[in-house]
Design an enzyme around this catalytic site. Structure first.
Site, PDB file in Angstrom:
ATOM      1  N   GLU A  34     -24.233  67.753 -13.589  1.00  0.00           N
ATOM      2  CA  GLU A  34     -23.368  68.730 -14.267  1.00  0.00           C
ATOM      3  C   GLU A  34     -21.955  68.187 -14.147  1.00  0.00           C
ATOM      4  OE1 GLU A  34     -24.254  71.267 -15.982  1.00  0.00           O
ATOM      5  OE2 GLU A  34     -26.329  71.588 -15.371  1.00  0.00           O
ATOM      6  N   CYS A  63     -15.058  73.613 -15.656  1.00  0.00           N
ATOM      7  CA  CYS A  63     -15.587  72.604 -16.586  1.00  0.00           C
ATOM      8  C   CYS A  63     -15.731  73.190 -17.975  1.00  0.00           C
ATOM      9  CB  CYS A  63     -16.932  72.101 -16.081  1.00  0.00           C
ATOM     10  SG  CYS A  63     -18.074  73.454 -15.751  1.00  0.00           S
ATOM     11  N   GLU A 101     -29.110  73.838 -15.601  1.00  0.00           N
ATOM     12  CA  GLU A 101     -29.218  74.713 -14.426  1.00  0.00           C
ATOM     13  C   GLU A 101     -29.287  76.156 -14.905  1.00  0.00           C
ATOM     14  OE1 GLU A 101     -25.904  73.549 -11.844  1.00  0.00           O
ATOM     15  OE2 GLU A 101     -27.312  72.306 -10.731  1.00  0.00           O
ATOM     16  N   ASN A 126     -14.381  73.866  -7.315  1.00  0.00           N
ATOM     17  CA  ASN A 126     -13.840  74.917  -8.199  1.00  0.00           C
ATOM     18  C   ASN A 126     -14.671  76.207  -8.210  1.00  0.00           C
ATOM     19  OD1 ASN A 126     -15.831  73.656  -9.732  1.00  0.00           O
ATOM     20  ND2 ASN A 126     -14.644  73.686 -11.623  1.00  0.00           N
TER      21      ASN A 126
HETATM   22  P1  NAP Z   1     -15.510  65.335  -7.780  1.00  0.00           P
HETATM   23  O1  NAP Z   1     -14.293  64.698  -7.279  1.00  0.00           O
HETATM   24  O2  NAP Z   1     -16.412  64.539  -8.659  1.00  0.00           O
HETATM   25  O3  NAP Z   1     -16.308  65.844  -6.482  1.00  0.00           O
HETATM   26  C1  NAP Z   1     -17.491  66.572  -6.590  1.00  0.00           C
HETATM   27  C2  NAP Z   1     -18.265  66.425  -5.309  1.00  0.00           C
HETATM   28  O4  NAP Z   1     -18.673  65.058  -5.155  1.00  0.00           O
HETATM   29  C3  NAP Z   1     -17.456  66.755  -4.056  1.00  0.00           C
HETATM   30  O5  NAP Z   1     -18.299  67.358  -3.122  1.00  0.00           O
HETATM   31  C4  NAP Z   1     -17.015  65.375  -3.590  1.00  0.00           C
HETATM   32  O6  NAP Z   1     -16.694  65.314  -2.229  1.00  0.00           O
HETATM   33  C5  NAP Z   1     -18.269  64.596  -3.887  1.00  0.00           C
HETATM   34  N1  NAP Z   1     -18.076  63.158  -3.926  1.00  0.00           N
HETATM   35  C6  NAP Z   1     -16.982  62.465  -4.294  1.00  0.00           C
HETATM   36  N2  NAP Z   1     -17.213  61.134  -4.176  1.00  0.00           N
HETATM   37  C7  NAP Z   1     -18.478  61.000  -3.720  1.00  0.00           C
HETATM   38  C8  NAP Z   1     -19.297  59.873  -3.380  1.00  0.00           C
HETATM   39  N3  NAP Z   1     -18.866  58.632  -3.501  1.00  0.00           N
HETATM   40  N4  NAP Z   1     -20.536  60.108  -2.931  1.00  0.00           N
HETATM   41  C9  NAP Z   1     -21.005  61.370  -2.804  1.00  0.00           C
HETATM   42  N5  NAP Z   1     -20.276  62.472  -3.097  1.00  0.00           N
HETATM   43  C10 NAP Z   1     -19.025  62.283  -3.568  1.00  0.00           C
HETATM   44  O7  NAP Z   1     -15.215  66.676  -8.586  1.00  0.00           O
HETATM   45  P2  NAP Z   1     -14.285  67.886  -8.144  1.00  0.00           P
HETATM   46  O8  NAP Z   1     -12.875  67.472  -8.330  1.00  0.00           O
HETATM   47  O9  NAP Z   1     -14.715  68.427  -6.830  1.00  0.00           O
HETATM   48  O10 NAP Z   1     -14.689  68.991  -9.221  1.00  0.00           O
HETATM   49  C11 NAP Z   1     -14.117  69.084 -10.464  1.00  0.00           C
HETATM   50  C12 NAP Z   1     -14.997  68.416 -11.506  1.00  0.00           C
HETATM   51  O11 NAP Z   1     -16.274  69.062 -11.511  1.00  0.00           O
HETATM   52  C13 NAP Z   1     -14.462  68.583 -12.907  1.00  0.00           C
HETATM   53  O12 NAP Z   1     -14.629  67.383 -13.609  1.00  0.00           O
HETATM   54  C14 NAP Z   1     -15.338  69.690 -13.493  1.00  0.00           C
HETATM   55  O13 NAP Z   1     -15.437  69.666 -14.893  1.00  0.00           O
HETATM   56  C15 NAP Z   1     -16.644  69.382 -12.839  1.00  0.00           C
HETATM   57  N6  NAP Z   1     -17.517  70.558 -12.849  1.00  0.00           N
HETATM   58  C16 NAP Z   1     -18.602  70.558 -13.676  1.00  0.00           C
HETATM   59  C17 NAP Z   1     -19.423  71.680 -13.736  1.00  0.00           C
HETATM   60  C18 NAP Z   1     -20.610  71.693 -14.642  1.00  0.00           C
HETATM   61  O14 NAP Z   1     -21.461  72.569 -14.451  1.00  0.00           O
HETATM   62  N7  NAP Z   1     -20.734  70.796 -15.616  1.00  0.00           N
HETATM   63  C19 NAP Z   1     -19.139  72.790 -12.943  1.00  0.00           C
HETATM   64  C20 NAP Z   1     -18.022  72.765 -12.110  1.00  0.00           C
HETATM   65  C21 NAP Z   1     -17.223  71.627 -12.074  1.00  0.00           C
HETATM   66  P3  NAP Z   1     -15.148  65.460  -1.780  1.00  0.00           P
HETATM   67  O15 NAP Z   1     -14.776  66.853  -2.052  1.00  0.00           O
HETATM   68  O16 NAP Z   1     -15.179  65.136  -0.349  1.00  0.00           O
HETATM   69  O17 NAP Z   1     -14.368  64.478  -2.585  1.00  0.00           O
END
Ligand code: NAP
Length: 498
Positions: free
Chosen positions: A271, A305, A479, A172
Site C-alpha cells: 500500500e 495517501c 486491504e 500517518n
Molecule cells: P516510509 O518512510 O516508507 O515508512 C513506512 C514504514 O517503513 C515505517 O515503519 C518505516 O520505518 C519503514 N521502513 C523504512 N525503511 C525501511 C527499510 N529499509 N526496511 C524496513 N522498513 C522500513 O513512509 P512514511 O513516511 O512512514 O509514510 C508515509 C507514506 O505512506 C506516504 O507515501 C503515504 O502515501 C503512504 N501511505 C500509503 C497508504 C496506502 O494505503 N496506500 C496508507 C498510508 C500511508 P521508520 O519509521 O523507522 O522509518
C-alpha cells in the site's frame, strides 16, 4: 485556539496530567512471545505540536527482530489449528475493548502524531472496525469441490494461512494501518511481527496490549520498535521462515522492500504513495464538491495517501469553487491536536514543514497564486497554515509529489478528455475523486481513471468493508473488503482420484 496569525505554544515542558497518564499507560517494551522486553537502547517519541519529549520506547536490535520472528514461527501451527470461531471471538473482543477505550487511545495518538483529537477518535473506531470486519470474515473461508472436465478425478480446493507475516506500517495512521493488516492476518490464521513507524510507536504498542488483553495467544502478534528499520527488518525479510510482507508506506521504500522480497519470492501486499486528482465538472453540485474537497484534502492535515493532491476544476466554475474553498479553508482553526476544535494540527516533523514550504515556493515561482496562506509560521511545533493555491501549472513540483500538508492546489481544465488525461498523468494510481451530476459522465470518467479507487461525489473512500488499494506505483493487493483476507491465504488444490 490558535489562528493562522497567532504563534504556537512556547512552553514545551507543559504536559497536563491526563496526557501524562495516557502516555504512561502504554507499555514501552518490545512485545515478543507474549511478554514485554526492555532494550539497552531507547527510541525517543516527541510531540510534533511542541517538540517536547513524550517518552522513550524500546529500540530493537536485529537479534530482537529475529527473536520476534522465532516467536511468530513457534506460534504459527497452533494458531492455524485454532478454530476460526475462536480466532473470530478474540478479534471481536479486541474490537470491543478498543471502543471502550477510545478517549485514552485517541489522546496517545494525537500526542505522538499530531492529528486533531476528533480525527484520532475516528481512527481508533476505524481500527476497531477492521477487527470486527475480519472477525466476521474469519468464519467465512470457503473452498471448492468439482469434477475434472476430463472426468475421473475431482478437484478439491482449500485455503490455508500463508504463515508468519511481517507487517510494516507508517506514521500517518498509526493504529488503523496496523489493524488493517493484523485483522486479516489473524482471521486467516497467520501469526505476525509488526514494525510500526519510529515516530509513532505508541499507538501500535497500545493496540498490542489490547490484543493481548483480548486473548491473542503468546507469539501470535509480536511488535518491534526500532530506530533502524533496515537493519532490523532486512534479516527478517530474507529469512525463509517469513512467508509474507504486508507494507504500507512510501513508494520508494516499497520498491526497495519488493527487491528484497524477490530474493525469497515472498508474497507481498504493498500500500504505497498516491497523487490523487480531484475533478470537479461544471455540472457538479458545487457545495457538495467543496465539502468533498475539504474532506479529501484536510483529513489528517493533508497527510494521507488518499489526500486530494491536484484539484482540477472545469473553467466555467473554477473561480466560484476557489472562492468557496478558500472561505472554508480560512475558517479552519490551527493549533495542537489536543486543543478542542483544532483542525490544522502540526505536521509530523520539521522536514515535513520544510518540504511543504519548498513545494509551495516552487509552485508560486512557476506562476501559482496564493489565495490563502502560503508562508510558514514561526514558533515551536511543526505547523504549516491552511493554504490555497490557484492556477498551479502542471510542471509545478507539487503536481508530481505527495504534498502531505494542508495545501489545496487548484488548476482549471476545459474538456473531459483533458481532465482525464491530466488526472492519469502520474506514475501513481491510488485514488481519484470525481464530482458531476451527470451519471453517464461520472461512470465514464470513473472507468477511464487509472486508479484502484474512485470517490464519485464523495471525498472519503476509506471503509473497512471496501477493497482499499492502488494500481501503478501505488501498490499491489487490496486491504479490507471481501478480498482483504485473501492477502493472507494460499490456495491449495488437491487432485482426488476416485
Ligand atoms: P516510509 O518512510 O516508507 O515508512 C513506512 C514504514 O517503513 C515505517 O515503519 C518505516 O520505518 C519503514 N521502513 C523504512 N525503511 C525501511 C527499510 N529499509 N526496511 C524496513 N522498513 C522500513 O513512509 P512514511 O513516511 O512512514 O509514510 C508515509 C507514506 O505512506 C506516504 O507515501 C503515504 O502515501 C503512504 N501511505 C500509503 C497508504 C496506502 O494505503 N496506500 C496508507 C498510508 C500511508 P521508520 O519509521 O523507522 O522509518
Amino acid at each position: 485556539m490558535l489562528t493562522e496569525t497567532d504563534t504556537v505554544p512556547t512552553d514545551p515542558e507543559t504536559v497536563d496530567s491526563a496526557q501524562r497518564e495516557a502516555i504512561d499507560s502504554v507499555p514501552k517494551g518490545l512485545f515478543i512471545g507474549g511478554t514485554w522486553r526492555d532494550t539497552a537502547g531507547a527510541l525517543p517519541v516527541t510531540d510534533p505540536a511542541t517538540g517536547r519529549l513524550l517518552c522513550e520506547v524500546a529500540d530493537a536490535t536485529p537479534e530482537d527482530g529475529l527473536d520476534a520472528l522465532t516467536a511468530a514461527t513457534a506460534a504459527q501451527a497452533e494458531w492455524a489449528r485454532t478454530p476460526a470461531r475462536e480466532r473470530s471471538d478474540i478479534l471481536m473482543r479486541a474490537h470491543r475493548l478498543l471502543l471502550t477505550d477510545v478517549e485514552r487511545l485517541a489522546l496517545v495518538m494525537t500526542l505522538e502524531m499530531g492529528k486533531p483529537l476528533a480525527e484520532a477518535r475516528g481512527e481508533v473506531a476505524y481500527a476497531a472496525e477492521f477487527l470486527r470486519w475480519f472477525a466476521e470474515e474469519a468464519v467465512r473461508l470457503d473452498g471448492g469441490y468439482m469434477p475434472s472436465p476430463t472426468g475421473g478425478s475431482r478437484f478439491l480446493v482449500t485455503r490455508q494461512p500463508v504463515g508468519p507475516s511481517l507487517l510494516i506500517t507508517p506514521w500517518n495512521f498509526p493504529m488503523a494501518m496496523g489493524a488493517r493488516k493484523i485483522g486479516p492476518a489473524l482471521a486467516a490464521g497467520c501469526t505476525c511481527v509488526v514494525k510500526p513507524a519510529e515516530q509513532t510507536p505508541l499507538s501500535m504498542l497500545a493496540l498490542a496490549a489490547v490484543l493481548h488483553g483480548a486473548g491473542v495467544p503468546a507469539g501470535v502478534v509480536n511488535v518491534v520498535t526500532t530506530a533502524d528499520p533496515g537493519a532490523v527488518m532486512t534479516p527478517l525479510i530474507l529469512d525463509e521462515r517469513s512467508r509474507k510482507l504486508s507494507f504500507t508506506g512510501s513508494t520508494a521504500v516499497g520498491k526497495h522492500l519488493l527487491e528484497l522480497c524477490a530474493r525469497t519470492v515472498m508474497r507481498t501486499s504493498m500500500e504505497l504513495g498516491g497523487n490523487a486528482p480531484f475533478l470537479v465538472f461544471d455540472d457538479a453540485d458545487l457545495d457538495a464538491a467543496v465539502d468533498g474537497a475539504m474532506a479529501a484534502k484536510m483529513r489528517n492535515i493533508g497527510q494521507a495517501c488518499t489526500a486530494a493532491n491536484r484539484i482540477l476544476v472545469q473553467r466555467g466554475v473554477a473561480e466560484e469553487f476557489a472562492r468557496k474553498l478558500t472561505a472554508r479553508m480560512a475558517a479552519l482553526p490551527m493549533g495542537p491536536g489536543t486543543e478542542p476544535g483544532a483542525v490544522v494540527g502540526p505536521l509530523i516533523d520539521a522536514d515535513a514543514v520544510a518540504k511543504v514550504t519548498e513545494l509551495v515556493a516552487d509552485a508560486r515561482a512557476r506562476g501559482a497564486t496564493a489565495l490563502l496562506g502560503g508562508d510558514p509560521v514561526d514558533g515551536p511545533g511543526n505547523f504549516y497554515p491552511a493554504t490555497v493555491l490557484a492556477d498551479v501549472p502542471d510542471e509545478a513540483a507539487l503536481c508530481h509529489t505527495e504534498i502531505f500538508g494542508p495545501v489545496a492546489a487548484l488548476a482549471a481544465f476545459d474538456t473531459e478528455a483533458e481532465a482525464v488525461a491530466r488526472a492519469n498523468d502520474t506514475p501513481y494510481g491510488l485514488v481519484a475523486y470525481v464530482y458531476t451530476e451527470n451519471l453517464r459522465r461520472g461512470l465514464r470518467v470513473c472507468e477511464a481513471l487509472e486508479t484502484g479507487m474512485v470517490g464519485l461525489n464523495q471525498g472519503v473512500v476509506s471503509n473497512p468493508a471496501a477493497p482499499f488499494g492502488g494500481v501503478k506505483e501505488s501498490g499491489l493487493g487490496r486491504e479490507g473488503g471481501l478480498t482483504g483476507i485473501d492477502e493472507f491465504l494460499e490456495t491449495k488444490y488437491i487432485g482426488v482420484q476416485l
